[in-house]
Design a protein around this motif. Structure first.
Motif, PDB file in Angstrom:
ATOM      1  N   LYS A 250       0.835  -1.194   0.000  1.00 15.32           N
ATOM      2  CA  LYS A 250       0.000   0.000   0.000  1.00 15.32           C
ATOM      3  C   LYS A 250       0.876   1.252   0.000  1.00 15.32           C
ATOM      4  O   LYS A 250       2.102   1.172   0.131  1.00 15.32           O
ATOM      5  CB  LYS A 250      -0.919   0.002   1.225  1.00 15.32           C
ATOM      6  N   CYS A 251       0.213   2.376  -0.130  1.00 14.09           N
ATOM      7  CA  CYS A 251       0.901   3.670  -0.123  1.00 14.09           C
ATOM      8  C   CYS A 251       0.349   4.500   1.029  1.00 14.09           C
ATOM      9  O   CYS A 251      -0.873   4.617   1.196  1.00 14.09           O
ATOM     10  CB  CYS A 251       0.663   4.391  -1.460  1.00 14.09           C
ATOM     11  N   ASP A 252       1.255   5.068   1.854  1.00 15.82           N
ATOM     12  CA  ASP A 252       0.766   5.841   2.996  1.00 15.82           C
ATOM     13  C   ASP A 252       0.527   7.298   2.602  1.00 15.82           C
ATOM     14  O   ASP A 252       0.714   7.689   1.459  1.00 15.82           O
ATOM     15  CB  ASP A 252       1.723   5.725   4.191  1.00 15.82           C
TER      16      ASP A 252
ATOM     17  N   ASP B 184       3.873   1.412   2.257  1.00 16.52           N
ATOM     18  CA  ASP B 184       3.377   0.864   3.513  1.00 16.52           C
ATOM     19  C   ASP B 184       3.369  -0.652   3.369  1.00 16.52           C
ATOM     20  O   ASP B 184       2.581  -1.225   2.603  1.00 16.52           O
ATOM     21  CB  ASP B 184       1.971   1.395   3.796  1.00 16.52           C
ATOM     22  N   THR B 185       4.283  -1.315   4.088  1.00 14.45           N
ATOM     23  CA  THR B 185       4.419  -2.779   3.964  1.00 14.45           C
ATOM     24  C   THR B 185       3.778  -3.514   5.144  1.00 14.45           C
ATOM     25  O   THR B 185       4.092  -4.682   5.395  1.00 14.45           O
ATOM     26  CB  THR B 185       5.908  -3.165   3.872  1.00 14.45           C
ATOM     27  N   SER B 186       2.872  -2.831   5.849  1.00 14.75           N
ATOM     28  CA  SER B 186       2.264  -3.469   7.029  1.00 14.75           C
ATOM     29  C   SER B 186       1.409  -4.685   6.661  1.00 14.75           C
ATOM     30  O   SER B 186       1.167  -5.552   7.502  1.00 14.75           O
ATOM     31  CB  SER B 186       1.415  -2.444   7.788  1.00 14.75           C
TER      32      SER B 186
END
Length: 352
Positions: free
Chosen positions: A78-80, A86-88
């Motif tokens: 994802k992209c924050d 964002d690799t959460s």
């Protein structure tokens, strides 16, 4: 009495700040001609869904990256809100995938500006917002700097950037307006601060060399312009500390006043020209006064502050003494009087 001095001080600083831009347009850099260089500043907007300069991602635009390409086994990249990955929700084969269900907290979108570029190795870089100092940072040993402003309100601002070299000489001011939209982060990259510049003599005997020197980005190529009836251009490299020096033969110049300025090039990027400094070609060589007492430092303590302001304020619109005339000539405007132009100079060199 202290309140009166403070009121006078505040009034003149306000007037000086307003007049500084117009005043410095009258200094030697204006007389050196209108040569210009096109500067490319890279600006990107975080939050518009398009990955641009300085962004890892923007919204759903991940630039083709996935969890796998980032070193994970699987998951959803994802992209924050700051346009970083964002690799959460990415995981490896030995880790369990994130639990599903429930609504994840989404933080409010940031609003801000990020500045990055080149100054001088380990130099002080100052950012002004609407003519007020907003942040300072130290460039790294390669002269790169990065400054972030977050929590800004939406609106239009005028930002300015300058740097100081090891000798305390300042670059010319790099100024540009920016309009900030709520929920976006604007990245302003590719800034290349102009070199500092100085000469070793106020007057040089025709035929002798005048040393032209300053500081810029490490190992860049410096182009120096010397204006005369014919404009001369010379090139010299900056060393690993960004210091450059060129000894120019004045036998090529006619008798009279001349101006010199410099710009730098590195990795295909070019800085603006520095401010211009003047020197005379004549029948003798005259060295400048000791640098112990810098520009606007009236009491010679290495700082420009309220003490210097009080000294100048005493002579404001009064005939100045013969002794103070020499100080005014060396460290202020040099026109034999104290007026708002001198307070503008003090505002520029102010250290507090």
């Amino acid at each position: 009495m202290k309140r009166i001095y403070f009121a006078i001080f505040s009034f003149f600083l306000l007037i000086a700040a307003v007049l500084t831009a117009d005043f410095f347009s009258l200094l030697p850099n204006a007389a050196a001609g209108n040569d210009a260089v096109t500067i490319t500043v890279k600006i990107s907007v975080c939050g518009n869904g398009i990955r641009e300069y300085g962004e890892q991602c923007d919204g759903s635009d991940l630039g083709g990256e996935t969890c796998s390409s980032r070193g994970f086994t699987s998951g959803t990249l994802k992209c924050d809100m700051a346009c970083d990955f964002d690799t959460s929700d990415c995981y490896t084969s030995s880790a369990s995938p994130p639990a599903s269900g429930g609504s994840a907290y989404v933080p409010p979108a940031e609003t801000g500006v990020v500045f990055s570029g080149r100054a001088y190795p380990t130099s002080l870089v100052t950012i002004l917002k609407d003519a007020q100092i907003a942040a300072t940072t130290i460039a790294d040993p390669n002269a790169n700097f990065n400054v972030s402003f977050s929590g800004l309100s939406a609106g239009s601002f005028v930002f300015s950037i300058y740097s100081e070299d090891k000798a305390g000489r300042r670059s010319s001011l790099f100024t540009f307006p920016i309009t900030v939209t709520s929920g976006t982060v604007i990245n302003v990259g590719g800034i290349f601060i102009s070199p500092t510049i100085a000469v070793d003599k106020e007057e040089t005997k025709k035929g002798d060399n005048v040393a032209i020197f300053g500081q810029t980005a490490a190992e860049s190529e410096v182009t120096i312009s010397i204006n005369s009836e014919e404009e001369f251009f010379v090139k010299t490299p900056a060393d690993k500390n960004g210091v450059y020096l060129y000894n120019f033969d004045t036998s090529l110049l006619e008798i009279g006043q001349h101006f010199t300025k410099s710009k730098s090039a590195l990795s295909g990027e070019i800085s603006p020209y520095s401010r211009a400094v003047s020197f005379l070609v004549g029948t003798k060589s005259v060295f400048p006064p000791s640098e112990k007492c810098g520009k606007a430092d009236l009491n010679c303590d290495g700082r420009v502050n309220l003490v210097d302001f009080s000294i100048a304020a005493y002579w404001y619109k009064r005939p100045i003494s013969d002794a103070f005339k020499e100080i005014e000539k060396e460290r202020l405007n040099g026109d034999g009087k104290i007026d708002l132009v001198d307070f503008s100079i003090m505002a520029y060199y102010w250290t507090g």
